[in-house]
Design a protein around this motif. Sequence first.
Motif, PDB file in Angstrom:
ATOM      1  N   ARG A   1      -4.287  -2.255  -4.616  1.00  0.00           N
ATOM      2  CA  ARG A   1      -3.539  -3.385  -3.628  1.00  0.00           C
ATOM      3  C   ARG A   1      -4.496  -4.524  -3.857  1.00  0.00           C
ATOM      4  O   ARG A   1      -3.477  -5.592  -4.211  1.00  0.00           O
ATOM      5  CB  ARG A   1      -3.544  -2.836  -2.214  1.00  0.00           C
TER       6      ARG A   1
ATOM      7  N   LEU B   1       0.774  -1.228   0.001  1.00  0.00           N
ATOM      8  CA  LEU B   1      -0.179  -0.087   0.098  1.00  0.00           C
ATOM      9  C   LEU B   1       0.858   1.349   0.035  1.00  0.00           C
ATOM     10  O   LEU B   1       0.446   2.290  -0.697  1.00  0.00           O
ATOM     11  CB  LEU B   1      -0.759  -0.044   1.357  1.00  0.00           C
TER      12      LEU B   1
ATOM     13  N   SER C   1      -9.149   3.395  -6.136  1.00  0.00           N
ATOM     14  CA  SER C   1      -8.437   3.876  -5.172  1.00  0.00           C
ATOM     15  C   SER C   1      -7.240   3.156  -4.723  1.00  0.00           C
ATOM     16  O   SER C   1      -6.988   1.909  -5.312  1.00  0.00           O
ATOM     17  CB  SER C   1      -9.476   3.506  -3.892  1.00  0.00           C
ATOM     18  N   PRO C   2      -6.360   3.698  -4.127  1.00  0.00           N
ATOM     19  CA  PRO C   2      -5.044   2.885  -3.609  1.00  0.00           C
ATOM     20  C   PRO C   2      -5.564   1.518  -3.166  1.00  0.00           C
ATOM     21  O   PRO C   2      -4.699   0.381  -3.273  1.00  0.00           O
ATOM     22  CB  PRO C   2      -4.364   3.909  -2.555  1.00  0.00           C
TER      23      PRO C   2
ATOM     24  N   GLU D   1      -5.615   6.258   1.526  1.00  0.00           N
ATOM     25  CA  GLU D   1      -5.736   4.846   0.915  1.00  0.00           C
ATOM     26  C   GLU D   1      -7.325   4.669   0.503  1.00  0.00           C
ATOM     27  O   GLU D   1      -7.424   3.735  -0.480  1.00  0.00           O
ATOM     28  CB  GLU D   1      -5.393   3.490   1.827  1.00  0.00           C
TER      29      GLU D   1
ATOM     30  N   VAL E   1       2.011   1.756  -3.532  1.00  0.00           N
ATOM     31  CA  VAL E   1       0.820   2.183  -4.361  1.00  0.00           C
ATOM     32  C   VAL E   1       0.762   3.847  -4.173  1.00  0.00           C
ATOM     33  O   VAL E   1       0.615   4.429  -5.192  1.00  0.00           O
ATOM     34  CB  VAL E   1      -0.271   1.305  -3.895  1.00  0.00           C
ATOM     35  N   LEU E   2       0.699   3.939  -2.963  1.00  0.00           N
ATOM     36  CA  LEU E   2       0.315   5.558  -2.587  1.00  0.00           C
ATOM     37  C   LEU E   2       1.806   6.189  -3.072  1.00  0.00           C
ATOM     38  O   LEU E   2       1.431   7.411  -3.721  1.00  0.00           O
ATOM     39  CB  LEU E   2       0.150   5.558  -1.079  1.00  0.00           C
TER      40      LEU E   2
ATOM     41  N   VAL F   1       1.156   6.730  -6.821  1.00  0.00           N
ATOM     42  CA  VAL F   1      -0.103   7.705  -7.293  1.00  0.00           C
ATOM     43  C   VAL F   1       0.451   8.974  -6.943  1.00  0.00           C
ATOM     44  O   VAL F   1       0.330   9.782  -7.725  1.00  0.00           O
ATOM     45  CB  VAL F   1      -1.218   7.359  -6.304  1.00  0.00           C
TER      46      VAL F   1
END
Length: 81
Positions: free
Chosen positions: A72, A7, A67-68, A25, A10-11, A14
Amino acid sequence: MAEDSVLRTVLAAVREVAPGAEVNEDTQLIALRVIDSLSLLNLVALLEKEFSITVRDSEILPAHFESPVAIRAFLRSKGHS
């Protein structure tokens, strides 16, 4: 790679493709126009590189990138947990 680190990665990805955006998240990336079609392709490229995966065109669906947390979950389906 542990789920929290997935996560976090991923964040970070982004935030790289949408500099200056406030992202957590649960941020609705597409609905809030944090990412557009071009930044989505850049995000996919970053994720492919970071996680050593291939994302097929047919997998680039709004549900996978909304969304993040959704990203995930998508990565989990590709073998990353």
